[in-house]
Write a protein that holds these residues in place. Structure first.
Motif, PDB file in Angstrom:
ATOM      1  N   GLY A  43      52.923  52.858  24.817  1.00 27.54           N
ATOM      2  CA  GLY A  43      53.342  51.535  25.270  1.00 27.54           C
ATOM      3  C   GLY A  43      53.392  51.395  26.780  1.00 27.54           C
ATOM      4  N   TRP A  44      53.578  52.524  27.489  1.00 28.80           N
ATOM      5  CA  TRP A  44      53.606  52.452  28.954  1.00 28.80           C
ATOM      6  C   TRP A  44      52.271  51.953  29.505  1.00 28.80           C
ATOM      7  N   ASP A  45      51.176  52.362  28.849  1.00 30.18           N
ATOM      8  CA  ASP A  45      49.864  51.910  29.318  1.00 30.18           C
ATOM      9  C   ASP A  45      49.706  50.404  29.140  1.00 30.18           C
ATOM     10  N   TRP A  46      50.223  49.899  28.023  1.00 29.59           N
ATOM     11  CA  TRP A  46      50.152  48.451  27.785  1.00 29.59           C
ATOM     12  C   TRP A  46      50.999  47.689  28.803  1.00 29.59           C
ATOM     13  N   ILE A  47      52.167  48.231  29.096  1.00 23.14           N
ATOM     14  CA  ILE A  47      53.039  47.590  30.089  1.00 23.14           C
ATOM     15  C   ILE A  47      52.366  47.587  31.463  1.00 23.14           C
ATOM     16  N   SER A  48      51.731  48.715  31.826  1.00 24.20           N
ATOM     17  CA  SER A  48      51.016  48.779  33.100  1.00 24.20           C
ATOM     18  C   SER A  48      49.891  47.752  33.151  1.00 24.20           C
ATOM     19  N   ALA A  49      49.178  47.588  32.023  1.00 21.78           N
ATOM     20  CA  ALA A  49      48.087  46.610  31.974  1.00 21.78           C
ATOM     21  C   ALA A  49      48.618  45.188  32.133  1.00 21.78           C
ATOM     22  N   VAL A  50      49.766  44.904  31.515  1.00 24.68           N
ATOM     23  CA  VAL A  50      50.362  43.566  31.630  1.00 24.68           C
ATOM     24  C   VAL A  50      50.750  43.286  33.079  1.00 24.68           C
ATOM     25  N   PHE A  51      51.379  44.270  33.733  1.00 24.16           N
ATOM     26  CA  PHE A  51      51.771  44.075  35.132  1.00 24.16           C
ATOM     27  C   PHE A  51      50.549  43.928  36.029  1.00 24.16           C
ATOM     28  N   ALA A  52      49.492  44.670  35.739  1.00 23.40           N
ATOM     29  CA  ALA A  52      48.269  44.542  36.536  1.00 23.40           C
ATOM     30  C   ALA A  52      47.711  43.127  36.442  1.00 23.40           C
ATOM     31  N   LEU A  53      47.684  42.580  35.237  1.00 28.82           N
ATOM     32  CA  LEU A  53      47.198  41.214  35.052  1.00 28.82           C
ATOM     33  C   LEU A  53      48.120  40.196  35.731  1.00 28.82           C
ATOM     34  N   LEU A  54      49.437  40.437  35.647  1.00 28.41           N
ATOM     35  CA  LEU A  54      50.381  39.525  36.298  1.00 28.41           C
ATOM     36  C   LEU A  54      50.205  39.531  37.811  1.00 28.41           C
ATOM     37  N   PHE A  55      50.030  40.714  38.380  1.00 26.70           N
ATOM     38  CA  PHE A  55      49.822  40.793  39.828  1.00 26.70           C
ATOM     39  C   PHE A  55      48.491  40.148  40.227  1.00 26.70           C
ATOM     40  N   PHE A  56      47.496  40.281  39.361  1.00 28.16           N
ATOM     41  CA  PHE A  56      46.200  39.655  39.639  1.00 28.16           C
ATOM     42  C   PHE A  56      46.330  38.129  39.649  1.00 28.16           C
ATOM     43  N   VAL A  57      47.014  37.602  38.644  1.00 23.55           N
ATOM     44  CA  VAL A  57      47.223  36.153  38.568  1.00 23.55           C
ATOM     45  C   VAL A  57      48.067  35.675  39.742  1.00 23.55           C
ATOM     46  N   GLU A  58      49.123  36.441  40.065  1.00 26.49           N
ATOM     47  CA  GLU A  58      50.002  36.061  41.170  1.00 26.49           C
ATOM     48  C   GLU A  58      49.250  36.039  42.494  1.00 26.49           C
ATOM     49  N   LEU A  59      48.324  37.007  42.690  1.00 31.09           N
ATOM     50  CA  LEU A  59      47.523  37.032  43.908  1.00 31.09           C
ATOM     51  C   LEU A  59      46.613  35.809  43.990  1.00 31.09           C
ATOM     52  N   LEU A  60      45.993  35.460  42.879  1.00 26.86           N
ATOM     53  CA  LEU A  60      45.118  34.277  42.874  1.00 26.86           C
ATOM     54  C   LEU A  60      45.908  33.001  43.168  1.00 26.86           C
ATOM     55  N   VAL A  61      47.107  32.888  42.592  1.00 29.90           N
ATOM     56  CA  VAL A  61      47.931  31.704  42.830  1.00 29.90           C
ATOM     57  C   VAL A  61      48.335  31.619  44.295  1.00 29.90           C
ATOM     58  N   ARG A  62      48.732  32.731  44.881  1.00 32.78           N
ATOM     59  CA  ARG A  62      49.133  32.726  46.292  1.00 32.78           C
ATOM     60  C   ARG A  62      47.958  32.363  47.189  1.00 32.78           C
ATOM     61  N   ILE A  63      46.776  32.874  46.885  1.00 33.92           N
ATOM     62  CA  ILE A  63      45.604  32.535  47.696  1.00 33.92           C
ATOM     63  C   ILE A  63      45.277  31.049  47.571  1.00 33.92           C
ATOM     64  N   SER A  64      45.421  30.514  46.341  1.00 34.21           N
ATOM     65  CA  SER A  64      45.128  29.091  46.150  1.00 34.21           C
ATOM     66  C   SER A  64      46.142  28.202  46.858  1.00 34.21           C
ATOM     67  N   VAL A  65      47.401  28.664  46.930  1.00 36.69           N
ATOM     68  CA  VAL A  65      48.442  27.872  47.598  1.00 36.69           C
ATOM     69  C   VAL A  65      48.309  27.969  49.119  1.00 36.69           C
ATOM     70  N   ILE A  66      48.125  29.200  49.631  1.00 41.16           N
ATOM     71  CA  ILE A  66      48.064  29.407  51.077  1.00 41.16           C
ATOM     72  C   ILE A  66      46.688  29.069  51.633  1.00 41.16           C
ATOM     73  N   GLY A  67      45.659  29.403  50.854  1.00 45.77           N
ATOM     74  CA  GLY A  67      44.301  29.240  51.348  1.00 45.77           C
ATOM     75  C   GLY A  67      43.687  30.584  51.664  1.00 45.77           C
ATOM     76  N   VAL A  68      42.385  30.706  51.432  1.00 46.68           N
ATOM     77  CA  VAL A  68      41.719  31.994  51.636  1.00 46.68           C
ATOM     78  C   VAL A  68      41.754  32.410  53.101  1.00 46.68           C
ATOM     79  N   ARG A  69      41.417  31.496  53.989  1.00 43.60           N
ATOM     80  CA  ARG A  69      41.365  31.840  55.410  1.00 43.60           C
ATOM     81  C   ARG A  69      42.741  32.212  55.970  1.00 43.60           C
ATOM     82  N   PRO A  70      43.808  31.427  55.740  1.00 45.21           N
ATOM     83  CA  PRO A  70      45.125  31.844  56.248  1.00 45.21           C
ATOM     84  C   PRO A  70      45.623  33.145  55.614  1.00 45.21           C
ATOM     85  N   PHE A  71      45.230  33.393  54.365  1.00 44.25           N
ATOM     86  CA  PHE A  71      45.716  34.594  53.683  1.00 44.25           C
ATOM     87  C   PHE A  71      45.089  35.861  54.260  1.00 44.25           C
ATOM     88  N   TYR A  72      43.856  35.748  54.757  1.00 40.61           N
ATOM     89  CA  TYR A  72      43.144  36.913  55.272  1.00 40.61           C
ATOM     90  C   TYR A  72      42.835  36.778  56.766  1.00 40.61           C
TER      91      TYR A  72
END
Length: 245
Positions: free
Chosen positions: A42-71
């Motif tokens: 189950g630890w592997d499944w939990i790690s996979a869920v967190f990886a997907l959550l961090f991926f989604v969270e990163l995309l949301v932050r980039i969409s809110v802030i903008g690609v250029r300001p973020f980088y």
């Protein structure tokens, strides 16, 4: 102070607060998975869920802030750092899937272990938010005094080296049958003598048999060892270390 994260008036946006919460929860779960039920799949499944959550969270932050300001600007290093961590998390999932299909023991994959250790570096993201402002000040103080600390360490290393050469050429050449085991174990060469001297400076001056080396040296060479040992500890511990702190 911890509740600053959840205050609406906080400088951290809603997405940032969610991300910090994920970082804290993920860090706690990594600690649990290290000690508790290590073979539980189950630890592997939990790690996979967190990886997907961090991926989604990163995309949301980039969409809110903008690609250029973020980088760009002051956010450049943090943006690249967080993106690399997310990509490594996705790589972790990919390796797990490949290992499962190929019937490979994931515990033997060094790459996977390195990737999972890097997940802990997400904790550094908390320092960016200002929640741990005092900790940030401490880190800046360490960085400001880094040059002084490095030179103090160089001086300590030099003192240990000179003392180790002297100890190796004297005590390390001892042929007395009663003391020779100590000489062979602790003073046979310069590196062993340096390590022994470093231990004695910090109070761990026990021989291989648990007997204090200072007592063994005094029985062999007399009370002059007390003076040399005392002066060495006073100069290095109370003198040099006070400069470092």
């Amino acid at each position: 102070w911890f509740l600053k994260v959840f205050r609406p008036s906080s400088r951290i946006g809603g997405v940032e607060r969610v991300g910090i919460g994920l970082v804290i929860i993920n860090t706690i779960i990594i600690g649990f998975s290290t000690d508790l039920a290590k073979q539980w799949p189950g630890w592997d499944w939990i790690s996979a869920v967190f990886a997907l959550l961090f991926f989604v969270e990163l995309l949301v932050r980039i969409s809110v802030i903008g690609v250029r300001p973020f980088y760009s600007g002051q956010n450049l290093l943090w943006g690249v750092f967080e993106t690399v961590l997310v990509l490594l998390a996705m790589l972790d999932i990919f390796v797990l899937v490949v290992a499962a299909n190929a019937d490979i023991d994931k515990d033997n994959l060094k790459l996977l272990r390195v990737v999972r250790l890097l997940r802990l570096s997400r904790v550094a993201r908390i320092a960016k938010t200002g929640i741990f402002q005092e900790l940030t000040y401490m880190i800046r103080g360490i960085m400001a005094g880094a040059s002084t600390m490095i030179w103090a360490l160089v001086l300590l290393l030099l003192c240990c080296y000179v003392g180790a050469v002297a100890l190796t050429q004297t005590i390390g050449r001892e042929t007395d049958p009663e003391f020779k085991p100590y000489a062979d174990m602790h003073f046979a060469n310069v590196t062993d003598s340096m390590f022994t001297l470093f231990r004695c400076i910090h109070g761990d001056c026990a021989g291989f048999d648990g007997r204090p080396l200072s007592s063994a040296l005094m029985n062999k060479y007399g009370h002059s060892v007390k003076i040399v040992y005392g002066l060495t500890v006073m100069i290095l511990s109370f003198g040099l270390f006070n400069i470092m702190v």
